[in-house]
Design a protein around this motif. Structure first.
Motif, PDB file in Angstrom:
ATOM      1  N   LEU A  29      -4.909 -26.689-107.925  1.00  0.00           N
ATOM      2  CA  LEU A  29      -4.849 -28.099-107.534  1.00  0.00           C
ATOM      3  C   LEU A  29      -5.553 -28.319-106.195  1.00  0.00           C
ATOM      4  CD1 LEU A  29      -3.129 -30.954-108.081  1.00  0.00           C
ATOM      5  CD2 LEU A  29      -1.992 -30.065-106.066  1.00  0.00           C
ATOM      6  N   ILE A  30      -5.276 -27.444-105.242  1.00  0.00           N
ATOM      7  CA  ILE A  30      -5.895 -27.569-103.924  1.00  0.00           C
ATOM      8  C   ILE A  30      -7.415 -27.438-104.044  1.00  0.00           C
ATOM      9  CG2 ILE A  30      -6.143 -26.431-101.683  1.00  0.00           C
ATOM     10  CD1 ILE A  30      -3.117 -25.776-101.891  1.00  0.00           C
ATOM     11  N   ARG A  31      -7.869 -26.486-104.824  1.00  0.00           N
ATOM     12  CA  ARG A  31      -9.320 -26.302-105.020  1.00  0.00           C
ATOM     13  C   ARG A  31      -9.926 -27.511-105.711  1.00  0.00           C
ATOM     14  NH1 ARG A  31     -13.668 -26.885-105.022  1.00  0.00           N
ATOM     15  NH2 ARG A  31     -15.368 -25.543-105.670  1.00  0.00           N
ATOM     16  N   ASN A  32      -9.211 -28.094-106.690  1.00  0.00           N
ATOM     17  CA  ASN A  32      -9.710 -29.279-107.390  1.00  0.00           C
ATOM     18  C   ASN A  32      -9.855 -30.468-106.457  1.00  0.00           C
ATOM     19  OD1 ASN A  32      -9.879 -27.909-109.786  1.00  0.00           O
ATOM     20  ND2 ASN A  32      -7.993 -28.741-110.632  1.00  0.00           N
ATOM     21  N   ARG A  33      -9.140 -30.456-105.352  1.00  0.00           N
ATOM     22  CA  ARG A  33      -9.254 -31.531-104.357  1.00  0.00           C
ATOM     23  C   ARG A  33     -10.338 -31.215-103.325  1.00  0.00           C
ATOM     24  NH1 ARG A  33      -3.054 -33.693-103.533  1.00  0.00           N
ATOM     25  NH2 ARG A  33      -2.873 -34.357-105.689  1.00  0.00           N
ATOM     26  N   ASP A  34     -11.147 -30.230-103.626  1.00  0.00           N
ATOM     27  CA  ASP A  34     -12.263 -29.822-102.766  1.00  0.00           C
ATOM     28  C   ASP A  34     -11.820 -29.343-101.393  1.00  0.00           C
ATOM     29  OD1 ASP A  34     -14.328 -30.126-104.630  1.00  0.00           O
ATOM     30  OD2 ASP A  34     -14.404 -32.290-104.277  1.00  0.00           O
ATOM     31  N   VAL A  35     -10.639 -28.755-101.342  1.00  0.00           N
ATOM     32  CA  VAL A  35     -10.179 -28.104-100.118  1.00  0.00           C
ATOM     33  C   VAL A  35     -10.702 -26.673-100.202  1.00  0.00           C
ATOM     34  CG1 VAL A  35      -8.185 -27.411 -98.753  1.00  0.00           C
ATOM     35  CG2 VAL A  35      -8.143 -29.581-100.017  1.00  0.00           C
ATOM     36  N   ILE A  36     -11.663 -26.363 -99.346  1.00  0.00           N
ATOM     37  CA  ILE A  36     -12.364 -25.085 -99.445  1.00  0.00           C
ATOM     38  C   ILE A  36     -12.370 -24.406 -98.093  1.00  0.00           C
ATOM     39  CG2 ILE A  36     -14.570 -23.975-100.004  1.00  0.00           C
ATOM     40  CD1 ILE A  36     -15.160 -26.492-101.749  1.00  0.00           C
ATOM     41  N   GLY A  37     -12.138 -23.111 -98.083  1.00  0.00           N
ATOM     42  CA  GLY A  37     -12.160 -22.325 -96.861  1.00  0.00           C
ATOM     43  C   GLY A  37     -10.756 -22.137 -96.294  1.00  0.00           C
ATOM     44  N   GLU A  38     -10.584 -21.015 -95.591  1.00  0.00           N
ATOM     45  CA  GLU A  38      -9.261 -20.665 -95.070  1.00  0.00           C
ATOM     46  C   GLU A  38      -8.688 -21.722 -94.136  1.00  0.00           C
ATOM     47  OE1 GLU A  38      -8.777 -16.718 -93.554  1.00  0.00           O
ATOM     48  OE2 GLU A  38     -10.006 -15.862 -95.159  1.00  0.00           O
ATOM     49  N   GLU A  39      -9.517 -22.213 -93.218  1.00  0.00           N
ATOM     50  CA  GLU A  39      -9.035 -23.206 -92.256  1.00  0.00           C
ATOM     51  C   GLU A  39      -8.594 -24.495 -92.965  1.00  0.00           C
ATOM     52  OE1 GLU A  39     -10.917 -25.848 -88.698  1.00  0.00           O
ATOM     53  OE2 GLU A  39     -11.500 -23.732 -88.735  1.00  0.00           O
TER      54      GLU A  39
END
Length: 170
Positions: A29-39
């Motif tokens: 879900l987080i990836r589908n929201r384009d949240v990318i990278g550790e920070e």
């Protein structure tokens, strides 16, 4: 028949889940929201108030604030029209609490999902006018309610729209 399709952008969801102690489904879900990278993932999961975007970045926010302040100073009756989903209910509660804190004469309406459908509608606007409401502030809806807002204006209501959705064009 309605069919749901799970959007799945590429990533190692098992590894992300283990690293952040979340389920692989939440990692997806987080990836589908384009949240990318550790920070970005850490900020998404553990963010603080300092991590929030400035509300001043929203279009016409200064005008909306001025109009709401004027309505409160003039002791106008305000009605928040929220939405029945989680962001609509939460944002309605936050806005209502904030309005009460600054001394606004405010109430709220959450549409009944089956009867009213999504967002602001003619029935809600007509009820507001009948109740002596002078200003409607939408919360999580209204961006596409062109005919409904026109009706509100015809009835002499001021409408301030707060909505994070995109304008749908066909």
């Amino acid at each position: 028949m309605e069919r749901w399709v799970l959007l799945r952008k590429g990533a190692d969801f098992e590894a992300i889940g283990k690293k952040y102690q979340i389920s692989p489904r939440l990692a997806c879900l987080i990836r589908n929201r384009d949240v990318i990278g550790e920070e970005a993932v850490d900020r998404y999961l553990n963010g603080s108030l300092e991590d929030l975007y400035s509300p001043g970045l929203l279009p016409d926010m200064e005008e909306a604030v001025q109009r709401i302040c004027r309505a409160v100073q003039e002791k106008r009756r305000l009605r928040i029209v929220g939405d029945y989903d989680i962001d609509g209910v939460c944002s309605t509660a936050i806005l209502y609490k904030g309005f009460k804190r600054i001394g606004a004469c405010a109430d709220y309406v959450i549409p009944e999902r089956i009867r009213d459908g999504y967002g602001i509608n003619e029935h809600i606007i007509e009820a507001a006018a009948a109740d002596g409401i002078q200003t409607i502030v939408t919360c999580d809806n209204g961006i596409a309610a062109i005919s409904q807002i026109a009706l509100a204006k015809e009835l002499g209501l001021e409408v301030i729209i707060t909505d994070h959705h995109d304008i749908q064009t066909n």
